[in-house]
Design a protein around this motif. Sequence first.
Motif, PDB file in Angstrom:
ATOM      1  N   HIS A  35       0.291   2.687   9.613  1.00 48.76           N
ATOM      2  CA  HIS A  35       0.421   1.732   8.517  1.00 48.76           C
ATOM      3  C   HIS A  35      -0.919   1.524   7.820  1.00 48.76           C
ATOM      4  O   HIS A  35      -0.987   1.438   6.582  1.00 48.76           O
ATOM      5  CB  HIS A  35       0.948   0.401   9.061  1.00 48.76           C
ATOM      6  CG  HIS A  35       2.094   0.585  10.003  1.00 48.76           C
ATOM      7  ND1 HIS A  35       1.929   0.551  11.355  1.00 48.76           N
ATOM      8  CD2 HIS A  35       3.406   0.848   9.782  1.00 48.76           C
ATOM      9  CE1 HIS A  35       3.098   0.753  11.947  1.00 48.76           C
ATOM     10  NE2 HIS A  35       4.015   0.959  11.013  1.00 48.76           N
ATOM     11  N   CYS A  80      -1.806   4.562   5.661  1.00 43.14           N
ATOM     12  CA  CYS A  80      -1.081   4.520   4.376  1.00 43.14           C
ATOM     13  C   CYS A  80      -1.757   3.568   3.401  1.00 43.14           C
ATOM     14  O   CYS A  80      -1.891   3.866   2.211  1.00 43.14           O
ATOM     15  CB  CYS A  80       0.368   4.109   4.604  1.00 43.14           C
ATOM     16  SG  CYS A  80       1.350   5.372   5.408  1.00 43.14           S
ATOM     17  N   LYS A 117      -5.045   5.224   2.227  1.00 44.06           N
ATOM     18  CA  LYS A 117      -4.764   6.290   1.257  1.00 44.06           C
ATOM     19  C   LYS A 117      -4.336   5.706  -0.093  1.00 44.06           C
ATOM     20  O   LYS A 117      -4.645   6.254  -1.148  1.00 44.06           O
ATOM     21  CB  LYS A 117      -3.668   7.224   1.786  1.00 44.06           C
ATOM     22  CG  LYS A 117      -4.082   8.045   2.983  1.00 44.06           C
ATOM     23  CD  LYS A 117      -5.109   9.077   2.600  1.00 44.06           C
ATOM     24  CE  LYS A 117      -5.490   9.904   3.803  1.00 44.06           C
ATOM     25  NZ  LYS A 117      -6.551  10.837   3.528  1.00 44.06           N
ATOM     26  N   PHE A 118      -3.606   4.575  -0.040  1.00 41.19           N
ATOM     27  CA  PHE A 118      -3.185   3.920  -1.279  1.00 41.19           C
ATOM     28  C   PHE A 118      -4.405   3.421  -2.053  1.00 41.19           C
ATOM     29  O   PHE A 118      -4.440   3.476  -3.281  1.00 41.19           O
ATOM     30  CB  PHE A 118      -2.236   2.757  -0.949  1.00 41.19           C
ATOM     31  CG  PHE A 118      -1.735   2.042  -2.154  1.00 41.19           C
ATOM     32  CD1 PHE A 118      -0.726   2.601  -2.944  1.00 41.19           C
ATOM     33  CD2 PHE A 118      -2.263   0.814  -2.524  1.00 41.19           C
ATOM     34  CE1 PHE A 118      -0.272   1.934  -4.063  1.00 41.19           C
ATOM     35  CE2 PHE A 118      -1.808   0.159  -3.649  1.00 41.19           C
ATOM     36  CZ  PHE A 118      -0.798   0.714  -4.417  1.00 41.19           C
TER      37      PHE A 118
END
Length: 150
Positions: free
Chosen positions: A28, A31, A34-35
């Motif tokens: 999580h 992610c 990376k966002f």
Amino acid sequence: MGSKHAVDLGLHTCTYKRWQLSGIPCVHAICAIKFKKQKATLYYDDYLMPSSYLESYNPIIYPIAREDDWEPVDYPIAPPPFKVQPGRPKMKRHKEPGEKEKAPPPPAPKEGKLPKTGIKMSCKICGQQGHNKLDCPVTKAKKAAATVSS
């Protein structure tokens, strides 16, 4: 299908708790990183960095000197005092590594005597296998006839 977890990149926390336990960002957190278009290595704990690893092995550990370099001792070195261990003493001794050779083969049986292993019981009266002279049907019949006649 999947569960939802809250990630705080500033505090390095996730409600999944894996990031706090291992020091490595969980799925999580990756992610979320990376966002934000950042590198995941910036969010690892400091003890996982190569610089911390090299710093922990920085002081040089010198090997022990050889037996020739030891200082001689003037006083006798005695073994520690003997303490009787609890329990029954062992009857077999521990053999040395060179002593663990195969035992010599058992002596050959004497003439007329055979080992009892692998031989089935046989009756001395009737010669049949499976019973001895105490359980022989012939002797039982003789005993039964003797008790009936008397």
